[in-house]
Design an enzyme around this catalytic site. Structure first.
Site, PDB file in Angstrom:
ATOM      1  N   THR A 164     -86.022 -93.830  31.410  1.00 38.75           N
ATOM      2  CA  THR A 164     -86.571 -93.666  30.594  1.00 38.75           C
ATOM      3  C   THR A 164     -85.836 -95.818  30.320  1.00 38.75           C
ATOM      4  O   THR A 164     -85.015 -96.570  30.561  1.00 38.75           O
ATOM      5  CB  THR A 164     -85.294 -93.918  29.038  1.00 38.75           C
ATOM      6  OG1 THR A 164     -85.762 -92.677  29.141  1.00 38.75           O
ATOM      7  CG2 THR A 164     -85.195 -94.496  27.242  1.00 38.75           C
TER       8      THR A 164
ATOM      9  N   THR B 297     -88.692-100.404  31.927  1.00 40.40           N
ATOM     10  CA  THR B 297     -89.684-100.708  33.263  1.00 40.40           C
ATOM     11  C   THR B 297     -90.692 -98.775  33.007  1.00 40.40           C
ATOM     12  O   THR B 297     -91.744 -99.113  33.826  1.00 40.40           O
ATOM     13  CB  THR B 297     -88.549-100.946  34.536  1.00 40.40           C
ATOM     14  OG1 THR B 297     -87.722-102.148  33.848  1.00 40.40           O
ATOM     15  CG2 THR B 297     -89.679-101.398  35.915  1.00 40.40           C
TER      16      THR B 297
ATOM     17  N   GLY C  74     -85.163 -96.918  35.661  1.00 42.78           N
ATOM     18  CA  GLY C  74     -84.821 -98.406  35.503  1.00 42.78           C
ATOM     19  C   GLY C  74     -83.110 -98.171  35.451  1.00 42.78           C
ATOM     20  O   GLY C  74     -83.235 -97.555  35.806  1.00 42.78           O
ATOM     21  N   ALA C  75     -82.805 -99.905  35.762  1.00 46.26           N
ATOM     22  CA  ALA C  75     -81.330-100.307  35.308  1.00 46.26           C
ATOM     23  C   ALA C  75     -80.938-101.589  34.544  1.00 46.26           C
ATOM     24  O   ALA C  75     -82.352-102.310  34.356  1.00 46.26           O
ATOM     25  CB  ALA C  75     -80.490-100.296  36.932  1.00 46.26           C
ATOM     26  N   ASP C  76     -79.943-101.176  34.229  1.00 49.84           N
ATOM     27  CA  ASP C  76     -79.542-103.091  33.604  1.00 49.84           C
ATOM     28  C   ASP C  76     -79.433-103.384  34.398  1.00 49.84           C
ATOM     29  O   ASP C  76     -78.919-105.065  34.393  1.00 49.84           O
ATOM     30  CB  ASP C  76     -78.751-102.732  32.089  1.00 49.84           C
ATOM     31  CG  ASP C  76     -79.286-101.445  31.550  1.00 49.84           C
ATOM     32  OD1 ASP C  76     -80.605-101.797  31.309  1.00 49.84           O
ATOM     33  OD2 ASP C  76     -78.590-100.685  31.006  1.00 49.84           O
TER      34      ASP C  76
ATOM     35  N   LEU D 156     -78.363 -99.181  28.245  1.00 48.24           N
ATOM     36  CA  LEU D 156     -78.887 -99.970  27.450  1.00 48.24           C
ATOM     37  C   LEU D 156     -79.595 -99.731  26.782  1.00 48.24           C
ATOM     38  O   LEU D 156     -79.861-100.139  25.228  1.00 48.24           O
ATOM     39  CB  LEU D 156     -78.877-101.673  27.794  1.00 48.24           C
ATOM     40  CG  LEU D 156     -77.795-102.106  28.175  1.00 48.24           C
ATOM     41  CD1 LEU D 156     -78.687-104.121  28.578  1.00 48.24           C
ATOM     42  CD2 LEU D 156     -76.879-102.080  27.253  1.00 48.24           C
TER      43      LEU D 156
ATOM     44  N   GLU E 229     -79.482 -89.104  31.523  1.00 46.50           N
ATOM     45  CA  GLU E 229     -80.070 -89.998  32.850  1.00 46.50           C
ATOM     46  C   GLU E 229     -79.544 -89.097  33.912  1.00 46.50           C
ATOM     47  O   GLU E 229     -80.201 -89.260  35.394  1.00 46.50           O
ATOM     48  CB  GLU E 229     -80.464 -91.443  32.429  1.00 46.50           C
ATOM     49  CG  GLU E 229     -82.060 -91.724  31.806  1.00 46.50           C
ATOM     50  CD  GLU E 229     -81.584 -93.489  31.536  1.00 46.50           C
ATOM     51  OE1 GLU E 229     -82.541 -93.801  31.322  1.00 46.50           O
ATOM     52  OE2 GLU E 229     -80.873 -94.600  31.089  1.00 46.50           O
TER      53      GLU E 229
END
Ligand code: 5RP
Length: 242
Positions: free
Chosen positions: A45, A48, A101-103, A115, A122
């Site tokens: 989610t 990206t 994705g990742a923050d 975020l 996830e």
């Protein structure tokens, strides 16, 4: 004559399109490198991941037979609109690869996620995946987790302010995430507190403290979860951290 505002506007648009392209570059590379015909795939989610889902949609159109599990309603809606077959996580033995994705990403591939508000699903999907591939642009790389972004923590709405006090006792400022004038509500019907630390010195210890707070459902620390992190750089190259 072009005024300062118009120039600033143009620069902002160019920066935004650069950022979007970097997300697309890394997302498409991950799909092309990791997704093979016949696989069961976890769909992440966020902005990206959205590019990755669109690429998966292209593979499906080209004839790939894939079963996919979405990590949010938002991703499920996008996947359905692209003709991607979606499965309930309960109905698959395992997931071969999840691309998400990742923050923030630290040098040991530890992550902050959430975020985008989908951390609970996830994390469940990541745990069911044989390989978790994380896709980020280089702005997400940090020396220590927590220096740039808050740590999202999903909590049940009941008594959430008490849960927030307990979170703040771990050394952060906890802010209830809002959507307009009302609290943001996750796919599971919960709230999110964005917990800003100066930096997170001991992620494993912090996670153990947060997870025992009554009312906490899940936290955005994804520790020892990423099998590979693909990073896109401003020059358009993609590097891999394994
Ligand atoms: C959603 C997430 C996202 O993967 C994370 O927020 C990154 O999003 P983006 O690619 O839009 O920067 O964890 O819960």
């Amino acid at each position: 004559m072009i005024n300062d505002n118009a120039i600033a506007d143009k620069v902002m648009k160019e920066m935004a399109s650069d950022e979007l392209n970097l997300k697309k570059v890394v997302a498409e590379k991950a799909v092309d490198d990791y997704i093979k015909d016949g696989m069961t795939v976890g769909l992440g989610t966020g902005s990206t991941s959205e590019y990755a889902v669109r690429r998966v949609g292209e593979l499906v159109k080209s004839g790939f037979k894939l079963k996919c599990v979405a990590t949010s309603e938002r991703t499920a809606d996008l996947a359905q609109s692209l003709g991607i077959e979606l499965c309930d996580l309960n109905d698959v033995d395992h997931i071969d690869v999840t691309i998400d994705g990742a923050d923030e990403v630290d040098p040991a591939k530890q992550l902050i996620k959430g975020l985008g508000g989908a951390l609970l699903r996830e994390k469940i999907v990541a745990a069911a995946s044989l390989a978790e591939v994380i896709i980020v642009d280089s702005s997400k790389i940090v020396e220590k987790l927590g220096v740039k972004t808050p740590l999202p923590v999903e909590v049940v709405p009941y008594g959430h302010k008490k849960t927030a006090y307990a979170l703040e006792r771990q050394g952060c400022k906890a802010k209830l995430r809002m959507s307009g004038n009302t609290p943001f509500v996750t796919d599971a019907g919960n709230y999110i507190y964005d917990c800003k630390f100066e930096s997170i010195e001991s992620p494993f210890f912090l996670e153990s403290r947060i997870d025992v707070i009554p009312g906490v459902v899940e936290n955005g620390l994804f520790l020892n979860t990423a099998d590979a992190v693909l990073v896109s750089h401003p020059d358009g190259t993609v590097t891999k951290v394994v």
